[in-house]
Write a protein that holds these residues in place. Structure first.
Motif, PDB file in Angstrom:
ATOM      1  N   GLN A 123       0.779  -0.874   0.329  1.00 29.61           N
ATOM      2  CA  GLN A 123      -0.445   0.040   0.432  1.00 29.61           C
ATOM      3  C   GLN A 123       0.732   1.531  -0.323  1.00 29.61           C
ATOM      4  O   GLN A 123       1.768   1.728   0.879  1.00 29.61           O
ATOM      5  CB  GLN A 123      -0.875  -0.242   1.064  1.00 29.61           C
ATOM      6  N   VAL A 124       0.938   2.321  -0.672  1.00 27.94           N
ATOM      7  CA  VAL A 124       1.492   3.169  -1.312  1.00 27.94           C
ATOM      8  C   VAL A 124       0.729   4.416  -0.213  1.00 27.94           C
ATOM      9  O   VAL A 124       1.386   5.700   0.821  1.00 27.94           O
ATOM     10  CB  VAL A 124       1.479   3.508  -2.441  1.00 27.94           C
ATOM     11  N   GLN A 125      -0.659   4.721  -0.489  1.00 24.00           N
ATOM     12  CA  GLN A 125      -1.798   5.796   0.038  1.00 24.00           C
ATOM     13  C   GLN A 125      -2.716   4.531   0.547  1.00 24.00           C
ATOM     14  O   GLN A 125      -3.071   3.755  -0.198  1.00 24.00           O
ATOM     15  CB  GLN A 125      -1.472   6.746  -0.320  1.00 24.00           C
ATOM     16  N   GLN A 126      -3.754   4.651   1.330  1.00 23.76           N
ATOM     17  CA  GLN A 126      -5.080   4.530   0.880  1.00 23.76           C
ATOM     18  C   GLN A 126      -6.150   4.113  -0.205  1.00 23.76           C
ATOM     19  O   GLN A 126      -5.308   5.174  -1.044  1.00 23.76           O
ATOM     20  CB  GLN A 126      -6.238   5.560   2.102  1.00 23.76           C
ATOM     21  N   ASN A 127      -6.123   3.301  -0.547  1.00 25.91           N
ATOM     22  CA  ASN A 127      -6.374   2.670  -1.361  1.00 25.91           C
ATOM     23  C   ASN A 127      -5.736   3.021  -3.175  1.00 25.91           C
ATOM     24  O   ASN A 127      -6.564   2.374  -4.202  1.00 25.91           O
ATOM     25  CB  ASN A 127      -7.678   3.304  -2.167  1.00 25.91           C
ATOM     26  N   LEU A 128      -4.453   2.979  -2.576  1.00 27.85           N
ATOM     27  CA  LEU A 128      -3.757   2.879  -3.812  1.00 27.85           C
ATOM     28  C   LEU A 128      -2.435   2.042  -3.249  1.00 27.85           C
ATOM     29  O   LEU A 128      -2.026   2.188  -2.069  1.00 27.85           O
ATOM     30  CB  LEU A 128      -3.025   3.911  -4.128  1.00 27.85           C
ATOM     31  N   ASN A 129      -1.778   1.161  -4.283  1.00 26.53           N
ATOM     32  CA  ASN A 129      -0.776  -0.315  -3.987  1.00 26.53           C
ATOM     33  C   ASN A 129      -0.082  -0.034  -4.871  1.00 26.53           C
ATOM     34  O   ASN A 129      -0.314   0.483  -6.804  1.00 26.53           O
ATOM     35  CB  ASN A 129      -2.076  -1.004  -3.693  1.00 26.53           C
ATOM     36  N   ALA A 130       1.141  -0.256  -5.354  1.00 27.31           N
ATOM     37  CA  ALA A 130       1.837  -0.999  -5.916  1.00 27.31           C
ATOM     38  C   ALA A 130       2.833  -1.732  -6.239  1.00 27.31           C
ATOM     39  O   ALA A 130       2.834  -2.596  -4.971  1.00 27.31           O
ATOM     40  CB  ALA A 130       3.116   0.202  -6.026  1.00 27.31           C
ATOM     41  N   GLY A 131       3.233  -2.017  -7.262  1.00 30.65           N
ATOM     42  CA  GLY A 131       3.776  -3.698  -6.976  1.00 30.65           C
ATOM     43  C   GLY A 131       4.225  -4.338  -8.338  1.00 30.65           C
ATOM     44  O   GLY A 131       4.302  -3.572  -9.424  1.00 30.65           O
ATOM     45  N   PHE A 132       5.052  -4.906  -8.225  1.00 31.72           N
ATOM     46  CA  PHE A 132       4.980  -5.987  -9.693  1.00 31.72           C
ATOM     47  C   PHE A 132       5.092  -7.618  -9.593  1.00 31.72           C
ATOM     48  O   PHE A 132       4.462  -8.227  -8.735  1.00 31.72           O
ATOM     49  CB  PHE A 132       6.978  -5.824  -9.641  1.00 31.72           C
ATOM     50  N   ARG A 133       5.302  -8.073 -10.701  1.00 35.84           N
ATOM     51  CA  ARG A 133       4.405  -9.012 -10.723  1.00 35.84           C
ATOM     52  C   ARG A 133       5.438  -9.734 -12.034  1.00 35.84           C
ATOM     53  O   ARG A 133       6.762  -9.399 -13.080  1.00 35.84           O
ATOM     54  CB  ARG A 133       3.291  -9.175 -12.015  1.00 35.84           C
ATOM     55  N   LEU A 134       5.825 -11.429 -11.265  1.00 30.29           N
ATOM     56  CA  LEU A 134       6.702 -12.282 -12.078  1.00 30.29           C
ATOM     57  C   LEU A 134       5.927 -13.654 -12.024  1.00 30.29           C
ATOM     58  O   LEU A 134       5.137 -14.259 -11.826  1.00 30.29           O
ATOM     59  CB  LEU A 134       7.614 -11.953 -12.128  1.00 30.29           C
ATOM     60  N   GLY A 135       6.795 -14.546 -13.972  1.00 35.74           N
ATOM     61  CA  GLY A 135       6.267 -15.950 -13.420  1.00 35.74           C
ATOM     62  C   GLY A 135       6.655 -16.266 -14.919  1.00 35.74           C
ATOM     63  O   GLY A 135       7.980 -15.690 -15.557  1.00 35.74           O
ATOM     64  N   VAL A 136       6.380 -17.917 -15.084  1.00 33.66           N
ATOM     65  CA  VAL A 136       6.827 -18.000 -16.508  1.00 33.66           C
ATOM     66  C   VAL A 136       5.307 -18.217 -17.083  1.00 33.66           C
ATOM     67  O   VAL A 136       4.193 -18.427 -16.796  1.00 33.66           O
ATOM     68  CB  VAL A 136       6.713 -19.659 -16.437  1.00 33.66           C
ATOM     69  N   HIS A 137       5.706 -18.061 -18.705  1.00 32.45           N
ATOM     70  CA  HIS A 137       4.548 -18.345 -19.818  1.00 32.45           C
ATOM     71  C   HIS A 137       4.926 -18.927 -20.421  1.00 32.45           C
ATOM     72  O   HIS A 137       5.807 -19.317 -21.346  1.00 32.45           O
ATOM     73  CB  HIS A 137       3.788 -16.865 -19.987  1.00 32.45           C
ATOM     74  N   GLN A 138       3.703 -19.562 -20.975  1.00 36.49           N
ATOM     75  CA  GLN A 138       3.771 -20.420 -22.038  1.00 36.49           C
ATOM     76  C   GLN A 138       3.522 -19.415 -23.958  1.00 36.49           C
ATOM     77  O   GLN A 138       2.396 -19.097 -23.515  1.00 36.49           O
ATOM     78  CB  GLN A 138       2.884 -21.640 -22.405  1.00 36.49           C
ATOM     79  N   TRP A 139       4.261 -19.207 -24.811  1.00 38.47           N
ATOM     80  CA  TRP A 139       3.920 -18.373 -25.375  1.00 38.47           C
ATOM     81  C   TRP A 139       3.672 -19.572 -26.993  1.00 38.47           C
ATOM     82  O   TRP A 139       3.928 -20.301 -27.170  1.00 38.47           O
ATOM     83  CB  TRP A 139       4.909 -17.304 -25.678  1.00 38.47           C
ATOM     84  N   CYS A 140       2.617 -18.202 -28.406  1.00 38.01           N
ATOM     85  CA  CYS A 140       2.201 -19.500 -28.811  1.00 38.01           C
ATOM     86  C   CYS A 140       2.362 -18.580 -30.166  1.00 38.01           C
ATOM     87  O   CYS A 140       1.990 -17.193 -30.040  1.00 38.01           O
ATOM     88  CB  CYS A 140       0.336 -20.418 -28.913  1.00 38.01           C
ATOM     89  N   GLU A 141       2.756 -18.373 -31.271  1.00 38.41           N
ATOM     90  CA  GLU A 141       3.243 -17.883 -32.445  1.00 38.41           C
ATOM     91  C   GLU A 141       2.409 -18.752 -33.709  1.00 38.41           C
ATOM     92  O   GLU A 141       2.595 -20.125 -34.002  1.00 38.41           O
ATOM     93  CB  GLU A 141       4.465 -17.021 -33.161  1.00 38.41           C
ATOM     94  N   GLU A 142       1.660 -18.147 -34.466  1.00 40.28           N
ATOM     95  CA  GLU A 142       0.907 -18.158 -35.675  1.00 40.28           C
ATOM     96  C   GLU A 142       0.934 -17.018 -36.527  1.00 40.28           C
ATOM     97  O   GLU A 142       0.477 -16.558 -36.423  1.00 40.28           O
ATOM     98  CB  GLU A 142      -0.675 -18.525 -36.098  1.00 40.28           C
TER      99      GLU A 142
END
Length: 224
Positions: A123-142
């Motif tokens: 939480q940065v301030q009331q009702n406001l949050n900040a953060g980051f995301r990470l993980g693994v993804h399966q991509w598909c090209e056509e």
């Protein structure tokens, strides 16, 4: 990388309990995709497109969530041109054949991603949050495309005497040339929420082999 991410997800899911009343959420995101490509052979590239994503998440606690997403990362257009003006000689029965050609091709690649990862926020301030995301993804090209060629085919006798020059033109197309793989994704986001609803500004980078797909989007989140 994938084994570490999967182990972390299993550990969090099995040992943590979120104390809030609305641990689950759905998010729909729409934005702009810019594709960073290592393809140096295309004479013309349109690497910008519209993309969108749908995310289902579970808040393990006030700081960590588990997320699964499906993203459409837009469409990439590429044009190629090359010429063969140095005569290439080969034998056709008793004839010597020399060809000169100009080739042009255009391709369209559609990208999709299916991901699993973690989201960290504070939480940065009331009702406001900040953060980051990470993980693994399966991509598909056509990829779909079309190529055209035009040139001449010259025929010589065994004595190297030219007796015929004929034009040679044609085209062909291909479709459903599919490729897939798995790579990391990561990004940052800012979320403003009130009640069950929230608005998110996010930027996510999806690695795809040696390239990167950058999705900058606005998302609407519903918690339940």
């Amino acid at each position: 990388m994938k084994k570490i991410a999967l182990s972390a997800l299993i550990a969090l899911a099995s040992t943590s309990v979120y104390a809030g009343e609305q641990p689950f959420y759905l998010k729909a995101s729409l934005g702009y995709v810019q594709f960073d490509s290592e393809d140096h052979f295309a004479v013309k590239k349109d690497l910008n497109s519209t993309g969108y994503a749908f995310t289902f998440g579970y808040r393990v606690n006030n700081y960590v969530a588990i997320e699964g997403s499906m993203a459409n990362l837009g469409t990439i257009h590429r044009d190629y041109e090359f010429s063969i003006h140095t005569p290439e000689m080969y034998y056709d029965y008793d004839d010597i054949v020399i060809e000169n050609y100009d080739y042009k091709s255009t391709s369209e690649t559609k990208l999709k991603s299916y991901s699993l990862g973690l989201a960290f926020s504070t939480q940065v301030q009331q009702n406001l949050n900040a953060g980051f995301r990470l993980g693994v993804h399966q991509w598909c090209e056509e990829t779909n495309g079309r190529s055209t060629y035009s040139g001449t085919r010259s025929r010589y006798s065994e004595a190297r005497r030219l007796y015929e020059v004929e034009p040679s033109n044609g085209s062909y197309k291909w479709d459903s040339d599919k490729e897939s793989g798995s790579n990391p994704y990561y990004g940052a986001e800012v979320n403003w929420s009130t009640g069950d609803w929230g608005i998110t500004l996010e930027h996510t980078i999806y690695e795809i082999q040696d390239d990167k797909s950058n999705l900058s989007a606005v998302g609407v989140t519903y918690s339940f």
